[in-house]
Scaffold this motif. Structure first.
Motif, PDB file in Angstrom:
ATOM      1  N   MET A   5       0.853  -1.181   0.000  1.00  0.00           N
ATOM      2  CA  MET A   5       0.000   0.000   0.000  1.00  0.00           C
ATOM      3  C   MET A   5       0.891   1.234   0.000  1.00  0.00           C
ATOM      4  O   MET A   5       1.965   1.240   0.587  1.00  0.00           O
ATOM      5  CB  MET A   5      -0.919   0.010   1.214  1.00  0.00           C
ATOM      6  CG  MET A   5      -1.911  -1.140   1.235  1.00  0.00           C
ATOM      7  SD  MET A   5      -3.176  -1.032   2.530  1.00  0.00           S
ATOM      8  CE  MET A   5      -4.342   0.070   1.756  1.00  0.00           C
ATOM      9  N   GLN A   6       0.429   2.272  -0.643  1.00  0.00           N
ATOM     10  CA  GLN A   6       1.143   3.542  -0.666  1.00  0.00           C
ATOM     11  C   GLN A   6       0.600   4.401   0.470  1.00  0.00           C
ATOM     12  O   GLN A   6      -0.605   4.603   0.580  1.00  0.00           O
ATOM     13  CB  GLN A   6       0.932   4.240  -2.007  1.00  0.00           C
ATOM     14  CG  GLN A   6       1.411   3.424  -3.171  1.00  0.00           C
ATOM     15  CD  GLN A   6       0.974   4.025  -4.492  1.00  0.00           C
ATOM     16  OE1 GLN A   6       0.213   4.989  -4.539  1.00  0.00           O
ATOM     17  NE2 GLN A   6       1.455   3.452  -5.576  1.00  0.00           N
ATOM     18  N   MET A   7       1.509   4.905   1.326  1.00  0.00           N
ATOM     19  CA  MET A   7       1.099   5.648   2.509  1.00  0.00           C
ATOM     20  C   MET A   7       1.688   7.053   2.494  1.00  0.00           C
ATOM     21  O   MET A   7       2.815   7.249   2.039  1.00  0.00           O
ATOM     22  CB  MET A   7       1.578   4.930   3.760  1.00  0.00           C
ATOM     23  CG  MET A   7       1.077   3.514   3.871  1.00  0.00           C
ATOM     24  SD  MET A   7       1.949   2.577   5.150  1.00  0.00           S
ATOM     25  CE  MET A   7       3.552   2.380   4.399  1.00  0.00           C
ATOM     26  N   ARG A   8       0.898   7.998   3.018  1.00  0.00           N
ATOM     27  CA  ARG A   8       1.409   9.360   3.154  1.00  0.00           C
ATOM     28  C   ARG A   8       0.554  10.131   4.153  1.00  0.00           C
ATOM     29  O   ARG A   8      -0.590   9.772   4.416  1.00  0.00           O
ATOM     30  CB  ARG A   8       1.454  10.077   1.823  1.00  0.00           C
ATOM     31  CG  ARG A   8       0.094  10.312   1.191  1.00  0.00           C
ATOM     32  CD  ARG A   8       0.246  10.888  -0.224  1.00  0.00           C
ATOM     33  NE  ARG A   8      -1.029  10.916  -0.902  1.00  0.00           N
ATOM     34  CZ  ARG A   8      -1.737  12.007  -1.112  1.00  0.00           C
ATOM     35  NH1 ARG A   8      -1.298  13.172  -0.692  1.00  0.00           N
ATOM     36  NH2 ARG A   8      -2.886  11.960  -1.747  1.00  0.00           N
ATOM     37  N   LEU A   9       1.133  11.195   4.685  1.00  0.00           N
ATOM     38  CA  LEU A   9       0.407  12.100   5.571  1.00  0.00           C
ATOM     39  C   LEU A   9      -0.070  13.279   4.735  1.00  0.00           C
ATOM     40  O   LEU A   9       0.709  13.894   4.010  1.00  0.00           O
ATOM     41  CB  LEU A   9       1.311  12.591   6.701  1.00  0.00           C
ATOM     42  CG  LEU A   9       0.664  13.532   7.711  1.00  0.00           C
ATOM     43  CD1 LEU A   9      -0.443  12.810   8.483  1.00  0.00           C
ATOM     44  CD2 LEU A   9       1.701  14.092   8.656  1.00  0.00           C
ATOM     45  N   VAL A  10      -1.362  13.569   4.790  1.00  0.00           N
ATOM     46  CA  VAL A  10      -1.948  14.677   4.042  1.00  0.00           C
ATOM     47  C   VAL A  10      -2.332  15.765   5.048  1.00  0.00           C
ATOM     48  O   VAL A  10      -3.085  15.504   5.980  1.00  0.00           O
ATOM     49  CB  VAL A  10      -3.209  14.209   3.259  1.00  0.00           C
ATOM     50  CG1 VAL A  10      -3.801  15.368   2.483  1.00  0.00           C
ATOM     51  CG2 VAL A  10      -2.865  13.044   2.350  1.00  0.00           C
ATOM     52  N   GLU A  11      -1.807  16.969   4.844  1.00  0.00           N
ATOM     53  CA  GLU A  11      -2.089  18.043   5.787  1.00  0.00           C
ATOM     54  C   GLU A  11      -2.999  19.124   5.210  1.00  0.00           C
ATOM     55  O   GLU A  11      -3.386  20.040   5.917  1.00  0.00           O
ATOM     56  CB  GLU A  11      -0.773  18.646   6.280  1.00  0.00           C
ATOM     57  CG  GLU A  11       0.061  17.596   7.026  1.00  0.00           C
ATOM     58  CD  GLU A  11       1.255  18.176   7.714  1.00  0.00           C
ATOM     59  OE1 GLU A  11       1.053  19.064   8.560  1.00  0.00           O
ATOM     60  OE2 GLU A  11       2.378  17.746   7.419  1.00  0.00           O
ATOM     61  N   GLN A  12      -3.382  19.004   3.941  1.00  0.00           N
ATOM     62  CA  GLN A  12      -4.253  19.990   3.313  1.00  0.00           C
ATOM     63  C   GLN A  12      -5.716  19.569   3.441  1.00  0.00           C
ATOM     64  O   GLN A  12      -6.511  19.711   2.516  1.00  0.00           O
ATOM     65  CB  GLN A  12      -3.896  20.161   1.830  1.00  0.00           C
ATOM     66  CG  GLN A  12      -2.498  20.658   1.576  1.00  0.00           C
ATOM     67  CD  GLN A  12      -1.447  19.574   1.705  1.00  0.00           C
ATOM     68  OE1 GLN A  12      -1.728  18.397   1.569  1.00  0.00           O
ATOM     69  NE2 GLN A  12      -0.220  19.973   1.986  1.00  0.00           N
ATOM     70  N   THR A  13      -6.081  19.055   4.588  1.00  0.00           N
ATOM     71  CA  THR A  13      -7.440  18.616   4.892  1.00  0.00           C
ATOM     72  C   THR A  13      -7.844  19.241   6.228  1.00  0.00           C
ATOM     73  O   THR A  13      -6.978  19.761   6.939  1.00  0.00           O
ATOM     74  CB  THR A  13      -7.500  17.076   4.982  1.00  0.00           C
ATOM     75  OG1 THR A  13      -6.482  16.629   5.880  1.00  0.00           O
ATOM     76  CG2 THR A  13      -7.291  16.421   3.617  1.00  0.00           C
TER      77      THR A  13
END
Length: 133
Positions: A1-9
């Motif tokens: 799985m591709q994982m990332r932290l999204v902060e524009q939410t």
């Protein structure tokens, strides 16, 4: 799985996408020990931790991070979690949405279930007010 932290939410959100196209999403609400702005705490336990260690799932996982001093039992915070989810995966939300909540997160999962916002819910080690049942 591709994982990332999204902060524009509305809330900082940890996102895991499967390698193949998917039609469903899972919203994970963590316990009180993972509050704050450090997604490493979130990735130590439960579903995000298992994914971080290599678990592959056929659906996307969206795990917003609850701010310090707040609680998933606040309806407005559950709303912010759903807003984060909608920004990241609008087509998945309409198709099939599961929510799980652990401990403090269970309260938010109860709120979402009581409002019929999800297809399925998994409540782990949580309590709720009887008025939600």
């Amino acid at each position: 799985m591709q994982m990332r932290l999204v902060e524009q939410t509305p809330l900082p959100t940890w996102l895991a996408m499967p390698t193949r196209p998917c039609t469903s999403a899972h919203l994970y609400l963590h316990g009180s020990g993972e509050r704050g702005d450090d997604d490493r705490k979130l990735r130590r336990w439960s579903l995000p931790g298992l994914i971080d260690r290599g678990l592959e799932l056929p659906f996307m996982v969206v795990a917003p991070i609850c701010p310090i001093g707040r609680d998933w039992g606040e309806a407005s915070l559950v709303g912010a979690a759903f807003s984060s989810l909608a920004l990241l995966a609008p087509r998945h939300v309409a198709s099939s949405l599961t929510i799980s909540g652990f401990s403090m997160g269970a309260r938010g999962a109860w709120i979402a279930s009581a409002q019929s916002l999800v297809s399925r819910a998994l409540i782990v080690a949580g309590r709720t007010a009887l008025d939600l049942l």
